[in-house]
Design an enzyme around this catalytic site. Structure first.
Site, short mmCIF file in Angstrom:
data_model
loop_
_atom_site.label_atom_id
_atom_site.label_comp_id
_atom_site.label_asym_id
_atom_site.label_seq_id
_atom_site.Cartn_x
_atom_site.Cartn_y
_atom_site.Cartn_z
N PRO A 51 -15.52 -17.00 7.24
CA PRO A 51 -15.67 -15.47 7.34
C PRO A 51 -16.62 -14.47 8.18
CG PRO A 51 -15.58 -16.06 5.28
CD PRO A 51 -15.43 -17.35 6.05
N ASN A 52 -16.47 -13.51 8.75
CA ASN A 52 -17.36 -12.51 9.36
C ASN A 52 -18.16 -13.33 10.55
OD1 ASN A 52 -16.31 -10.56 7.19
ND2 ASN A 52 -17.43 -11.85 5.73
N ARG B 264 -23.25 -8.22 13.23
CA ARG B 264 -22.93 -8.23 11.87
C ARG B 264 -24.53 -8.45 11.48
NH1 ARG B 264 -21.63 -13.45 8.51
NH2 ARG B 264 -22.00 -12.67 6.37
N TYR C 189 -28.89 -12.09 10.71
CA TYR C 189 -28.29 -13.24 11.53
C TYR C 189 -28.54 -13.28 13.11
CZ TYR C 189 -25.71 -13.72 7.21
OH TYR C 189 -24.96 -13.99 6.09
N ASN D 37 -20.08 -24.10 9.43
CA ASN D 37 -20.49 -23.02 8.70
C ASN D 37 -19.46 -22.13 7.88
OD1 ASN D 37 -21.98 -20.87 7.58
ND2 ASN D 37 -22.85 -20.22 9.77
N ALA E 250 -19.12 -17.39 3.19
CA ALA E 250 -19.20 -17.02 2.11
C ALA E 250 -18.40 -18.06 1.30
CB ALA E 250 -18.46 -15.76 2.00
N HIS F 239 -19.81 -21.05 -0.94
CA HIS F 239 -20.25 -20.70 -2.28
C HIS F 239 -19.04 -20.59 -3.35
CE1 HIS F 239 -23.77 -19.76 0.02
NE2 HIS F 239 -23.36 -18.78 0.52
N ASP G 259 -12.68 -30.25 -0.91
CA ASP G 259 -11.48 -31.18 -1.00
C ASP G 259 -11.34 -31.61 0.14
OD1 ASP G 259 -11.89 -31.27 -3.67
OD2 ASP G 259 -10.13 -30.42 -4.35
N GLU H 235 -23.61 -29.58 7.78
CA GLU H 235 -23.30 -28.07 6.91
C GLU H 235 -24.60 -27.13 7.76
OE1 GLU H 235 -23.36 -27.81 3.04
OE2 GLU H 235 -23.62 -25.74 2.78
N HIS I 178 -26.20 -23.40 8.06
CA HIS I 178 -26.28 -21.80 7.66
C HIS I 178 -27.19 -21.16 8.58
CE1 HIS I 178 -23.67 -22.20 4.33
NE2 HIS I 178 -24.45 -23.49 3.84
N SER J 273 -29.10 -18.33 8.28
CA SER J 273 -29.97 -17.65 7.37
C SER J 273 -30.56 -18.55 6.50
CB SER J 273 -29.65 -16.50 6.46
OG SER J 273 -28.50 -16.90 5.78
N ARG K 270 -32.40 -16.20 -0.22
CA ARG K 270 -31.42 -15.04 -0.52
C ARG K 270 -31.03 -14.96 -1.96
NH1 ARG K 270 -27.40 -14.79 4.09
NH2 ARG K 270 -27.18 -12.54 3.46
N ARG L 35 -25.92 -17.64 -3.52
CA ARG L 35 -25.89 -18.08 -1.86
C ARG L 35 -26.77 -19.41 -2.09
NH1 ARG L 35 -23.98 -14.23 1.53
NH2 ARG L 35 -24.93 -12.17 1.10
C1 DQA Z 1 -24.11 -17.94 6.03
C2 DQA Z 1 -24.80 -17.64 4.65
C3 DQA Z 1 -23.70 -17.28 3.70
O1 DQA Z 1 -24.16 -17.00 2.43
C4 DQA Z 1 -23.11 -15.96 4.04
O2 DQA Z 1 -21.95 -15.68 3.32
C5 DQA Z 1 -22.63 -16.04 5.46
C6 DQA Z 1 -23.28 -16.73 6.43
C7 DQA Z 1 -25.15 -18.36 7.18
O3 DQA Z 1 -24.72 -18.60 7.86
O4 DQA Z 1 -26.35 -17.82 6.89
O5 DQA Z 1 -21.57 -15.43 5.93
O6 DQA Z 1 -23.28 -19.10 5.77
#
Ligand code: DQA
Length: 145
Positions: free
Chosen positions: A11-12, A19, A24, A75, A78, A81, A88, A99, A101, A103, A108, A112
């Site tokens: 998401p996002n 954003r 980011y 990635n 959110a 977490h 699963d 995986e 991320h 950031s 943070r 997170r």
């Molecule tokens: C994220 C870190 C997550 O905590 C956050 O909710 C994101 C992006 C990252 O790429 O740094 O949406 O996964």
């Protein structure tokens, strides 16, 4: 033989580049896709980059990857977490899972710091900005050869 890698984004991340750019950066998901495709061309890996704001869609793509993909880079944003369901689903996938991320989540908020997905991931990259995706592609290539 060219193998397929699914790069899944939660998401996002459709708003990447717009954003919170101080966290980011300014690159978009299309820039990420181009960088990963370039690594893929060197490594004989074909990239399918997908993004959804919906947990179920990500789970469906993980199931699809069971048939279609040699590896998954994810990635989960959110959902990292919160989502036992994504963990699963990843456990049903036999190939490498990396995986990413953008950031440094450990620098943070404390919520997170925990990742459900890390329980399945073969490796984790955090805090390398969007470059983390291309680095994960390189690692994917060595895990698959
Ligand atoms: C994220 C870190 C997550 O905590 C956050 O909710 C994101 C992006 C990252 O790429 O740094 O949406 O996964």
């Amino acid at each position: 033989m060219t193998r397929k890698i699914y790069i899944l984004n939660g998401p996002n991340l459709n708003l990447l580049g717009k954003r919170e750019p101080e966290i980011y950066g300014h690159d978009t998901l299309a820039d990420v896709e181009a960088a990963c495709a370039a690594v893929g061309r060197e490594a004989n890996l074909d990239v399918t980059l997908l993004q959804s704001n919906h947990e179920g869609a990500l789970i469906d793509w993980i199931h699809e990857a069971r048939e279609n993909a040699a590896g998954i880079i994810i990635n989960p944003a959110a959902f990292t977490h919160t989502s036992v369901a994504i963990l699963d689903a990843l456990k049903t996938f036999d190939g490498p899972v990396l995986e990413v991320h953008i950031s440094n989540v450990h620098q943070r908020e404390s919520f997170r710091h925990h990742s459900y997905v890390s329980l399945r991931a073969d490796g984790v990259i955090a805090g390398f900005g969007v470059e983390g995706y291309a680095l994960a592609m390189r690692r994917m290539s060595s895990l698959l050869t």
